[in-house]
Design a protein around this motif. Structure first.
Motif, short mmCIF file in Angstrom:
data_model
loop_
_atom_site.label_atom_id
_atom_site.label_comp_id
_atom_site.label_asym_id
_atom_site.label_seq_id
_atom_site.Cartn_x
_atom_site.Cartn_y
_atom_site.Cartn_z
N VAL A 124 0.85 -1.21 0.00
CA VAL A 124 0.00 0.00 0.00
C VAL A 124 0.89 1.25 0.00
N LYS A 125 1.96 1.20 0.77
CA LYS A 125 2.89 2.34 0.83
C LYS A 125 3.51 2.58 -0.55
N SER A 126 3.82 1.48 -1.26
CA SER A 126 4.47 1.61 -2.57
C SER A 126 3.56 2.29 -3.60
N LEU A 127 2.27 2.32 -3.29
CA LEU A 127 1.32 2.96 -4.21
C LEU A 127 1.17 4.46 -3.91
N GLY A 128 1.89 4.91 -2.89
CA GLY A 128 1.87 6.34 -2.58
C GLY A 128 0.93 6.74 -1.46
N ALA A 129 0.37 5.76 -0.74
CA ALA A 129 -0.51 6.12 0.38
C ALA A 129 0.29 6.98 1.38
N ASP A 130 -0.37 7.98 1.92
CA ASP A 130 0.34 8.92 2.81
C ASP A 130 0.59 8.31 4.18
N VAL A 131 -0.38 7.55 4.67
CA VAL A 131 -0.26 6.89 5.97
C VAL A 131 -0.75 5.46 5.79
N VAL A 132 0.00 4.50 6.31
CA VAL A 132 -0.45 3.10 6.22
C VAL A 132 -0.48 2.53 7.63
N ILE A 133 -1.60 1.91 7.96
CA ILE A 133 -1.76 1.36 9.32
C ILE A 133 -2.00 -0.15 9.22
N ASP A 134 -1.16 -0.90 9.93
CA ASP A 134 -1.39 -2.34 10.02
C ASP A 134 -2.39 -2.55 11.15
N TYR A 135 -3.67 -2.62 10.79
CA TYR A 135 -4.72 -2.64 11.82
C TYR A 135 -4.82 -3.97 12.56
N ARG A 136 -3.96 -4.91 12.19
CA ARG A 136 -3.93 -6.17 12.94
C ARG A 136 -2.73 -6.23 13.89
N SER A 137 -1.82 -5.25 13.77
CA SER A 137 -0.64 -5.28 14.65
C SER A 137 -0.99 -4.63 15.98
N GLU A 138 -0.14 -4.85 16.98
CA GLU A 138 -0.36 -4.28 18.30
C GLU A 138 -0.47 -2.76 18.20
N GLY A 139 0.49 -2.16 17.46
CA GLY A 139 0.53 -0.70 17.34
C GLY A 139 -0.61 -0.13 16.52
N GLY A 140 -1.19 -0.96 15.64
CA GLY A 140 -2.21 -0.44 14.73
C GLY A 140 -3.64 -0.71 15.16
N LYS A 141 -3.76 -1.46 16.27
CA LYS A 141 -5.12 -1.85 16.69
C LYS A 141 -5.98 -0.62 16.99
N ASP A 142 -5.32 0.41 17.57
CA ASP A 142 -6.05 1.66 17.83
C ASP A 142 -5.94 2.57 16.60
N TRP A 143 -6.42 2.06 15.49
CA TRP A 143 -6.25 2.81 14.24
C TRP A 143 -7.06 4.10 14.22
N VAL A 144 -8.13 4.15 15.01
CA VAL A 144 -8.93 5.38 15.05
C VAL A 144 -8.06 6.53 15.59
N LYS A 145 -7.31 6.22 16.66
CA LYS A 145 -6.44 7.25 17.25
C LYS A 145 -5.39 7.69 16.23
#
Ligand code: NDP
Length: 330
Positions: free
Chosen positions: A184-205
């Protein structure tokens, strides 16, 4: 040219898990009726929607040959059917793609232009038309809009990320796992969130932080059950949520007062609502073909599976193992 009377096909007689997909080698070749073409499929697309018809989440008469799209050669033209000839290379949207031959409505069939491969078309036909219609009509995305796109590495997501970036939107893409996020990053997305990772679970924040606390202008959410509440939190005041799929299960009925505090608009579109007329269908297919021909839209084929491996394709899709689009070689 004489046509065979039987063919390889995958038939679903009753709803259920991937085990209900029955591979047959002696299924009758259909005859094209009025307004129909018989297409010898070279390649067919597999979409998440196929799993809904398999499980019964979406109703359709059974027995049914699943598969909503195919690309191949016209081998017979039904009575009183105009605009196509035997030998035309075409792509179609209907049902019955998990088979060597499909009788399809001519009004949902288009000739594939020279210079565009069947594989590129199938990696972007149903999904690409969806993405174009939803980004241009459901919510007309504007340059500078903040857009949250879930499942951004999937069949539709891979194309949507590119279309959103080409419009000049700021894209926050979610995806499960490092490999999908890198794509997704390689396509130029500005922010990419791994919503299944520990750090990405709070993707709303994380979405709120990325947008300076404001939230996004629009959310494209095809994940449904697992994300709908977060999507509602992540959208800005006066923002829009486009719920268009059920990968994790359907969005439950939402009490309308939930939309009031932020004056949120919601949409629940379907591609077929935007391509009902021939003019609408050609508008979006022409746009898609021109994007493919010019190289502005890249496709990603997860893998081309043989027809007999269809159960594995459904397992891979539902197991979140695919990136880009799975295709089927009938
Ligand atoms: P995808 O290739 O996007 O596959 C679905 C993806 O959803 C998975 O790869 C996975 O990505 C994500 N996902 C999140 N939660 C789950 C879960 N619990 N189980 C399985 N997958 C999950 O499929 P398509 O490109 O074919 O379709 C994408 C979505 O768009 C589907 O929901 C489909 O129904 C919808 N759609 C709707 C249309 C319409 O007209 N309304 C037309 C076309 C598509 P990750 O691992 O990154 O989370």
């Amino acid at each position: 040219m004489s046509l065979p009377t039987t063919m390889k096909a995958v038939v679903v007689e009753q709803t259920g898990g991937p085990e209900v997909l029955q591979y047959k080698t002696d299924y009758p070749v259909p005859s094209p009726q009025e307004g129909q073409l018989l297409v010898h499929n070279n390649i067919s697309g597999v979409n998440y929607i196929d799993t809904y018809f398999r499980t019964g989440l979406y109703a359709a008469p059974k027995p049914e040959i699943l598969g909503r799209e195919g690309a191949g050669i016209v081998t017979a033209v039904g009575p009183n059917t105009t605009g196509f000839e035997v030998g035309d290379r075409v792509a179609w949207l209907a049902t019955g793609g998990y088979a060597e031959y499909t009788a399809v409505p001519a009004d949902k069939t288009v000739k594939i232009p020279d210079g565009v491969s069947d594989e590129d078309v199938m990696a972007s036909f149903l999904s690409g038309l969806t993405v174009l219609a939803f980004a241009k009509e459901t919510y007309p995305v504007q340059k500078g809009d903040w857009v949250l796109l879930h499942a951004a590495a999937g069949g539709a997501g891979f194309l949507m990320t590119q279309i959103l970036k080409s419009i000049g939107a700021k894209v926050i893409g979610t995806a499960g796992g490092a490999e999908k996020c890198a794509l997704v990053k390689s396509l130029g997305a500005d922010v990419v969130i791994d919503y299944r990772s520990e750090g990405g679970k709070d993707w709303v924040k994380l979405v709120k932080e990325a947008t300076g606390g404001r939230g996004v202008d629009v959310v494209y959410d095809s994940v449904g059950k697992d994300t709908w509440e977060g999507s509602l939190e992540a959208v800005k005041r006066k923002g829009t949520i486009v719920w268009f799929g059920n990968a994790s299960g359907p969005v439950p009925p939402i009490p309308l007062p939930k939309l009031s505090p932020k004056c949120v608009k919601i949409a629940r579109p379907t591609l077929f609502g935007y391509i009902e007329t021939r003019e609408e269908f050609e508008h979006y297919t022409n746009e898609l073909f021109s994007l493919l021909k010019s190289g502005q839209l890249k496709t990603k084929i997860h893998k081309i599976y043989p027809l007999e491996d269809i159960a594995q394709v459904h397992k891979d899709l539902e197991g979140r193992k695919t990136m880009g689009k799975p295709l089927l070689k009938p």
